[in-house]
Scaffold this active site. Structure first.
Site, mmCIF file in Angstrom:
data_model
loop_
_atom_site.group_PDB
_atom_site.id
_atom_site.type_symbol
_atom_site.label_atom_id
_atom_site.label_comp_id
_atom_site.label_asym_id
_atom_site.label_seq_id
_atom_site.Cartn_x
_atom_site.Cartn_y
_atom_site.Cartn_z
ATOM 1 N N CYS A 1 8.524 26.643 -7.465
ATOM 2 C CA CYS A 1 9.434 25.509 -7.554
ATOM 3 C C CYS A 1 8.986 24.351 -6.669
ATOM 4 C CB CYS A 1 10.857 25.934 -7.211
ATOM 5 S SG CYS A 1 10.923 27.022 -5.791
ATOM 6 N N GLU B 1 19.392 26.766 -5.824
ATOM 7 C CA GLU B 1 18.004 26.427 -5.508
ATOM 8 C C GLU B 1 17.316 26.165 -6.837
ATOM 9 O OE1 GLU B 1 16.229 26.522 -2.415
ATOM 10 O OE2 GLU B 1 18.163 26.572 -1.383
#
Lengths: 473, 522
Positions: free
Chosen positions: A244, A210
């Site tokens: 993110c 990720e």
């Protein structure tokens, strides 16, 4: 104090014993995890406040509640997820049982990140437990208070035989990666991801990465500027831009920019008051090093600061900042910002905006703000990204039905809800045959003959419309 | 990157080739990939019409050129002409037809569950192409294992660089000749060559690499992919165990095992590698297999047109050497000039024997005796997770134990290999036997990006207010309720509705009975 190798050996032995496989065990551990979160909410909030000055509001919504939601969803559905799924068969296997079993992988490694120090390590853990694995957690050493809290609480609530927390920095992580795992789940940067993938290749370990990147936010066409600005500001300055999936930069026309900047200013004031540093709802940059990096980027930038731009190092406070008139080559456009700086880049057409996006690495998230659905559809169809959200930011990752993950440089694999369970499971194709119908099986045996082949071909080519996948071997 | 010795390939050090030749070659691989990327970026592989057209062209290729394909396979592996459709083409045709007929379904948005705050939004998963995919095929089924991934790549809207195995050289050069005649040659180029060409290809950036072959090279592929953060599908191998229980139809079991083991001369990633059985049935098993071999290939399999050959000298010598130190119960003959090894059974093999240390990939079948199911399970679990696991038993308890106490890519009970033919079953390994799954829709899924999409409008802003700062306890409470409501499961909701519906129905029934049975005379 156990060494890393001892911990790994102990957990592997536990896995081999089969203790993590039964549904009851998995549910018990998941419920214990739920108790951990419910019993210790104040301590968790405090730890995150220490690490990131994370406002209670944010910590509750994006950390505790997100994870608790996922846990409840998993607990409620685990029984059905674990059932074998029966699949369609072909002519020769009509009387057989064909199904897919979800099986545990073994011992998995979960490496967390500092920006959402609870969520990014516990959410994968939920799926790892649900899938029947043992797990080693390696929380980020940068969010120290949360790291310490987790290493104290996890052994208290979860089975110490099956789950362990290993703390440490880059050196310890490197050492850990020399061991064999059955899956590695990593959240963090691209640079580190490469070395993790290389370490995984030694043992052919599958990985979930990720990562991040620059998430573009295209604002175009007709739209309610006030509402759009609010959502943009909320998504951008949540956790002080250290997400993110925060919109990294905005692409819009000059006219749009001129209308947007005052709307952003207004939204910022509404959210954080005239001086964000005084607001209890505005967080802080995680460390001095990260603060310096952001200030340096701002310093190198050739754009014009129209909002904010100031900061206070002793507090690691950086004001919500909006910067305009930047070129593509600007320092702020060369790396993921991961902070409260919002560049606005002007474009002249939608095509130009789409080209701009497509010339860059595929982002983790892509945002489009527009009241014109045609524009949203055009951007959706002509770009690629991990996830896509129109007229809002971040919230797409709160839905457990949607797989959350990147593509290309923004990552591989996905999770949340059932997807985490699937990530940490092996789908084993199973076929159970009987002894009868050997006459049909015989068609496939040598000595081969035209006649036998003829029968087989007939069986294969005698297709009605809609008979997909018919084969006799 | 260190040079790698391919499975059975001959290493050609690049120093033997002139510097300018090697520079030329490097340019060639890069150019091919650049052209494919340009073709993908043009967007022409996205429309469903294009994808179906390419799939249909691929179908035409394998139908019209079957004779050529069979001839190439005969040269490569002494493959029987009947084995060509059976082992390579029928499965391929099936996958192509499935993709063509289901493509609209597969590419349409898949809606998912929503929460209270997104109740009026569109929430779905959309399958999208990844970009340029590299497909590295294998030599044992050079057409199926190279083209089946290509079917998924085309269906998913990608461009694909196809690198067939150089070991099956006739098939490789035929594919290079034929594919551009039928398919869009910029979008789906074929690159031939050995280790240096493959290494050069692996230096380029792809959006996915699909590799079929050995675990050793699988690691090299994954490591090369790591540099560009490229996801991989690795279809590897290993030793697929085959357990024959005392309680089973031994004759039928042995026929099926014989077929699975000796087809393609044992050169199948999911061939039963070795047998585990109780010592009391070992001789019976040997006898049944021997009789079946006679039936399949005659007295002298060397003369049977249906018995294949080992791919090359290197593998021939490798497989022969594996028999060292073991007792041959059946077969054992070989002919170096023909790369022929007779169907061979080894009995009373010990776990540490050489033949048990690597995947055999040849017509040698060791039998190891075990005392009970627990020992079988222990034996299997002490080793790397295999690509396939086979159990022959009529005892449901044995089957249950084998399924729940072991793991493997796939498992078949009372047969071998057949799970490969069911395209709705995901096919692939786990651990050392590989990662990723394919066949049927699974190939499409493997070579697509499943993009999470949330389509909202800017309206209903008042609902959103709850999540904005400044925080007040009531705002937080509202946000907790709306944005992240604790979902109750579908199962619970269904159950609740079922209970309510039952009560209502019962109530109505009682009311109806009362009305009907009520004495009409007041």
């Amino acid at each position: 104090m156990e060494s890393q190798k001892q911990v790994i050996e102990r957990l592997r032995t536990a896995f081999r014993s089969g203790v993590t496989t039964p549904l009851q065990f998995r549910l018990k551990q998941l419920e214990a995890l739920l108790s951990l979160l419910e019993d210790n909410e104040p301590q968790i909030l405090e730890a995150m406040h220490k690490d990131l000055a994370k406002p209670k509001f944010e910590a509750v919504l994006s950390e505790v509640d997100l994870v608790v939601n996922d846990l409840c969803h998993t607990i409620s559905n685990l029984h059905s997820w674990m059932q074998p799924s029966y699949v369609g068969k072909n002519l020769a296997t009509k009387f057989d049982d064909c199904f897919v079993r979800r099986e545990p992988l073994g011992l998995v490694l979960i490496i967390g990140a500092w920006n959402y120090p609870l969520q990014l390590i516990v959410a994968p853990l939920i799926g790892a437990i649900a899938a029947g694995n043992c797990a080693i957690l390696k929380p980020s050493e940068i969010s120290k208070a949360t790291e310490q809290l987790l290493s104290a609480l996890i052994p208290k609530y979860l089975s110490q035989e099956c789950y362990a927390v290993i703390c440490g920095g880059a050196e310890e992580t490197k050492l850990l990666l020399e061991n064999r795992f059955d899956h590695i789940f990593y959240t963090g940067s691209q640079a580190v991801a490469r070395s993790i993938l290389q370490a995984a290749a030694v043992y052919l370990t599958p990985v979930t990465l990720e990562l991040g990147g620059k998430c573009p936010c295209l604002i175009y066409g007709r739209l309610d500027i006030k509402a759009g600005a609010k959502r943009l500001v909320w998504a951008k300055f949540f956790n002080v831009g250290q997400s993110c999936v925060a919109p990294d930069y905005v692409l819009c026309t000059t006219e749009m920019r001129d209308a947007l900047v005052p709307a952003i200013r207004e939204a910022l004031e509404e959210f954080y008051g005239p001086q964000a540093q005084q607001s209890p709802d505005y967080g802080r940059i995680i460390t001095d090093r990260h603060y310096d990096r952001l200030m340096e980027l701002l310093g190198k930038s050739e754009g014009k600061v129209v909002i904010g731009g100031d900061g206070a190092k002793e507090d690691r406070y950086m004001a919500p900042t909006v910067i305009v008139d930047l070129k593509e080559s600007d320092a702020l456009m060369q790396e993921e910002i991961f902070g409260p700086i919002l560049p606005i880049i002007t474009i002249e057409s939608l095509d130009q905006g789409i080209s701009f996006i497509n010339q860059r690495e595929k982002p983790l998230a892509l945002y489009v703000f527009s009241d014109e659905s045609q524009i949203v559809t055009t951007v959706l169809e002509r770009t690629s990204s991990g996830g896509f959200c129109s007229n809002d930011g971040i919230v797409h990752m709160t839905l457990p039905g949607l797989p959350f993950g990147g593509v290309g440089a923004s990552g591989m694999g996905s999770y949340h809800g059932r997807w985490t369970f699937e990530t940490f499971s092996h789908r084993r194709g199973c076929m159970l045959r009987g002894w009868g119908l050997e006459r049909i099986s015989m068609l496939r045996y040598p000595p081969y003959s035209e006649r036998r082949l003829g029968w087989l071909r007939w069986a294969t080519t005698a297709k009605k419309k809609g008979w997909a996948g018919c084969s006799v071997m | 990157m260190d040079p790698v010795r391919p499975r059975g390939g001959v290493w050609q050090p690049s120093t033997l080739i002139s510097f300018s030749q090697s520079q030329e070659r490097k340019k060639m691989e890069k150019q091919v990939v650049d052209v494919a990327r340009g073709a993908f970026n043009s967007g022409r592989s996205r429309p469903l019409q294009y994808r179906k057209q390419q799939l249909r062209a691929l179908l035409r290729l394998i139908r019209e050129r079957q004779a050529d394909i069979a001839a190439a396979l005969k040269q490569d592996l002494n493959r029987s002409e009947f084995d060509t459709p059976l082992l390579e083409l029928i499965g391929l045709e099936k996958d192509i037809k499935l993709a063509e007929s289901k493509l609209s379904d597969w590419t349409s948005p898949q809606p998912v569950e929503k929460n209270l705050l997104t109740i009026s939004d569109d929430v779905y998963i959309q399958a999208e192409p990844l970009g340029v995919v590299l497909i590295i095929g294998a030599w044992n089924y050079p057409w199926a294992l190279t083209l089946q991934p290509l079917v998924g790549a085309i269906a998913a809207g990608n461009a694909a660089v196809v690198k067939p195995s150089e070991l099956s050289k006739n098939s490789a050069s035929l594919l290079k000749e034929l594919l551009p005649q039928y398919l869009d040659k910029e979008m789906y180029p074929v690159v031939n060559g050995g280790v240096p060409e493959t290494q050069e290809l692996l230096r380029q950036r792809f959006d996915h690499i699909f590799y079929t072959g050995s675990s050793t090279v699988g690691k090299v592929v994954m490591e090369a992919a790591a540099r560009h953060l490229t996801p991989v599908t690795l279809e590897l191998g290993g030793k697929s165990p085959c357990y024959i229980d005392k309680d089973c139809d031994i004759a039928v079991a042995c026929r099926r095992i014989t077929w699975g083991k000796f087809t393609n001369c044992g050169q199948t990633c999911i061939a039963p590698d070795y047998i585990l059985c109780h010592p009391s049935i070992q001789n019976r098993v040997i006898e049944e297999i021997r009789l079946t071999l006679l039936e399949f290939y005659g007295e002298d399999p060397k003369t049977s047109p249906d018995y294949s050959r080992i791919i090359n000298q290197h593998h021939f010598e490798r497989v022969l050497a594996l028999m060292e130190g073991c007792t041959v119960a059946v077969g054992g003959e070989s002919d170096k000039t023909l790369c022929y090894i007779a169907p061979t059974i080894l009995k009373d093999v010990l776990p540490h024997a050489r033949v048990m240390q690597e995947e055999i990939f040849g017509p040698v079948l060791p039998i190891i005796t075990v005392s009970d199911v627990s020992e079988v399970i222990r034996f299997i679990n002490e080793r790397e997770k295999p690509l396939a696991l086979y159990v022959f038993s009529s005892d449901k308890r044995v089957i249950k134990r084998m399924l729940s106490e072991t793991t493997s890519g796939g498992v078949v009970v009372n047969d071998v290999i057949m799970h490969y033919t069911v395209s709705s079953l995901p096919f692939g390994g786990v651990g050392n036997s590989g990662m990723g799954k394919y066949h049927g829709k699974h190939t499409f899924d493997q070579l697509s990006h499943h993009r999470a999409c949330l389509i909202k409008s800017l309206a209903m802003e008042s609902l959103n207010k709850a999540r904005y700062p400044p925080l007040t306890p009531s705002r937080l409470h509202r946000a907790r309720c709306f944005m992240l409501s604790r979902l109750c499961s579908c199962a619970q909701a269904t159950c609740a509705w079922a209970v309510i519906a039952t009560i209502l129905a019962l109530g109505l029934l009682i009311a109806l009975l009362v009305v009907l049975l009520k004495d009409p005379v007041a």
